[in-house]
Design an enzyme around this catalytic site. Structure first.
Site, PDB file in Angstrom:
ATOM      1  CE  LYS A  61      -3.806  -2.284   2.322  1.00 29.14           C
ATOM      2  NZ  LYS A  61      -3.061  -3.493   2.795  1.00 29.14           N
ATOM      3  CG  ASP A  64       6.738   8.380   0.849  1.00 28.93           C
ATOM      4  OD1 ASP A  64       6.905   9.615   0.727  1.00 28.93           O
ATOM      5  OD2 ASP A  64       7.191   7.730   1.807  1.00 28.93           O
ATOM      6  N   PRO A  66       6.421  10.866  -5.144  1.00 28.07           N
ATOM      7  CG  PRO A  66       5.631  12.016  -7.024  1.00 28.07           C
ATOM      8  CD  PRO A  66       5.772  12.135  -5.538  1.00 28.07           C
ATOM      9  N   GLY A 179     -17.622 -10.441   4.725  1.00 27.36           N
ATOM     10  CA  GLY A 179     -18.226 -10.127   3.418  1.00 27.36           C
ATOM     11  C   GLY A 179     -19.068 -11.287   2.896  1.00 27.36           C
ATOM     12  NE  ARG A 198      -8.174 -11.643   9.374  1.00 23.89           N
ATOM     13  CZ  ARG A 198      -8.854 -10.586   9.812  1.00 23.89           C
ATOM     14  NH1 ARG A 198      -8.920 -10.355  11.107  1.00 23.89           N
ATOM     15  NH2 ARG A 198      -9.441  -9.763   8.966  1.00 23.89           N
TER      16      ARG A 198
HETATM   17  O1  NUP Z   1      -9.104  -2.641   1.873  1.00 26.48           O
HETATM   18  C1  NUP Z   1      -8.334  -3.548   2.103  1.00 26.48           C
HETATM   19  N1  NUP Z   1      -8.686  -4.508   3.000  1.00 26.48           N
HETATM   20  C2  NUP Z   1      -7.880  -5.580   3.281  1.00 26.48           C
HETATM   21  O2  NUP Z   1      -8.278  -6.424   4.090  1.00 26.48           O
HETATM   22  C3  NUP Z   1      -7.110  -3.686   1.426  1.00 26.48           C
HETATM   23  C4  NUP Z   1      -6.283  -4.770   1.689  1.00 26.48           C
HETATM   24  N2  NUP Z   1      -5.145  -4.903   1.010  1.00 26.48           N
HETATM   25  N3  NUP Z   1      -6.666  -5.705   2.640  1.00 26.48           N
HETATM   26  C5  NUP Z   1      -5.778  -6.860   2.888  1.00 26.48           C
HETATM   27  O3  NUP Z   1      -6.471  -8.039   2.446  1.00 26.48           O
HETATM   28  C6  NUP Z   1      -5.419  -7.104   4.341  1.00 26.48           C
HETATM   29  O4  NUP Z   1      -4.257  -6.407   4.700  1.00 26.48           O
HETATM   30  C7  NUP Z   1      -5.194  -8.615   4.332  1.00 26.48           C
HETATM   31  O5  NUP Z   1      -3.907  -8.911   3.816  1.00 26.48           O
HETATM   32  C8  NUP Z   1      -6.219  -9.120   3.335  1.00 26.48           C
HETATM   33  C9  NUP Z   1      -7.525  -9.586   3.946  1.00 26.48           C
HETATM   34  O6  NUP Z   1      -7.268 -10.627   4.828  1.00 26.48           O
HETATM   35  P1  NUP Z   1      -8.400 -11.374   5.688  1.00 26.48           P
HETATM   36  O7  NUP Z   1      -9.285 -10.339   6.270  1.00 26.48           O
HETATM   37  O8  NUP Z   1      -9.130 -12.281   4.719  1.00 26.48           O
HETATM   38  O9  NUP Z   1      -7.610 -12.132   6.709  1.00 26.48           O
END
Ligand code: NUP
Length: 217
Positions: A61, A64, A66, A179, A198
């Site tokens: 993510k 910063d 450029p 979700g 997870r």
């Molecule tokens: O908006 C975001 N939400 C999110 O959970 C953007 C992400 N990159 N993530 C990442 O997605 C979070 O850091 C993790 O690596 C993964 C979701 O993991 P989990 O909630 O299924 O364990």
């Protein structure tokens, strides 16, 4: 049918390798981020790729200026197949990363730039959601390869996907974040990815859990 991206946020190298090998039959792509890279080193990307033969996307993510984004992208894409950056920092910061990816492409090494629009957690509603449509528009303008949009809010997922219509979507939020996969499946297509972390790696049988998600997809 969207693809399955495993979010491998474990803190131990042998566990990371074990889970990625066990689940590789069902997983299309592996996403690693700060937890695993900080617990090991950047070379973990290469070691996972060697063991699984999967694409590895680095979820840093990046957010910063450029000049700094460029350095981070160059170091990361030396190992990873793609990098996740934040869009809210603006066009020039994201462009710096795209330029690095293009350098790799010129020597026949395809690298993906994936930009976060609206995050999946509750707090993202405060500051990110109000500007996320504009960020998704920028994704189209910059022609990024992909966007990150939330599975925790299928309506927003649909809107953001429609706005950034040339980009594929990688979507976190199914599983531990609650979700609704059936709703998400109404929105995503075969170019997109459902991210599950997870619910797979904390399951007592990660292989079975990955299999279950792959079948549901
Ligand atoms: O908006 C975001 N939400 C999110 O959970 C953007 C992400 N990159 N993530 C990442 O997605 C979070 O850091 C993790 O690596 C993964 C979701 O993991 P989990 O909630 O299924 O364990």
């Amino acid at each position: 049918m969207p693809k399955l991206m495993l979010a491998l946020d474990v803190l131990d190298e042998s566990e990371a390798i074990k889970i990625s090998e066990e689940t590789s039959e069902y997983v299309d792509c592996i996403k690693i981020g700060y937890p695993l890279v900080l617990a090991t080193d950047l070379g973990i990307i290469k070691r996972i790729k060697e063991k699984t033969n999967k694409e590895v996307i680095c979820d840093f993510k990046v957010a910063d200026i450029p000049a700094t984004n460029e350095k981070i992208a160059r170091l990361t894409l030396n190992y990873a197949d793609g990098i996740i950056c934040q869009g809210f920092v603006g066009l020039d910061s994201v462009k710096a990363i795209i330029n690095v990816a293009e350098e790799y492409k010129q020597v026949g090494n395809s690298k993906k730039v994936i930009m976060v629009t609206e995050m999946s957690h509750e707090g993202a509603k405060s500051f990110m959601q109000p500007i996320a449509n504009e960020i998704a528009k920028m994704a189209g303008k910059l022609n990024v390869d992909g966007i990150v949009a939330p599975s925790t809010r299928p309506t927003r997922l649909k809107e953001l996907k429609e706005i950034a219509n040339n980009a594929f979507v990688i979507s976190p939020g199914v599983g531990a974040q609650g979700g609704d996969l059936q709703e998400v499946l109404k929105v995503l297509d075969e170019n997109d990815y459902v991210i599950v972390g997870r619910a797979i790696y904390l399951n007592e049988n990660p292989k079975e859990s990955a299999k279950k998600y792959k079948e549901l997809l």
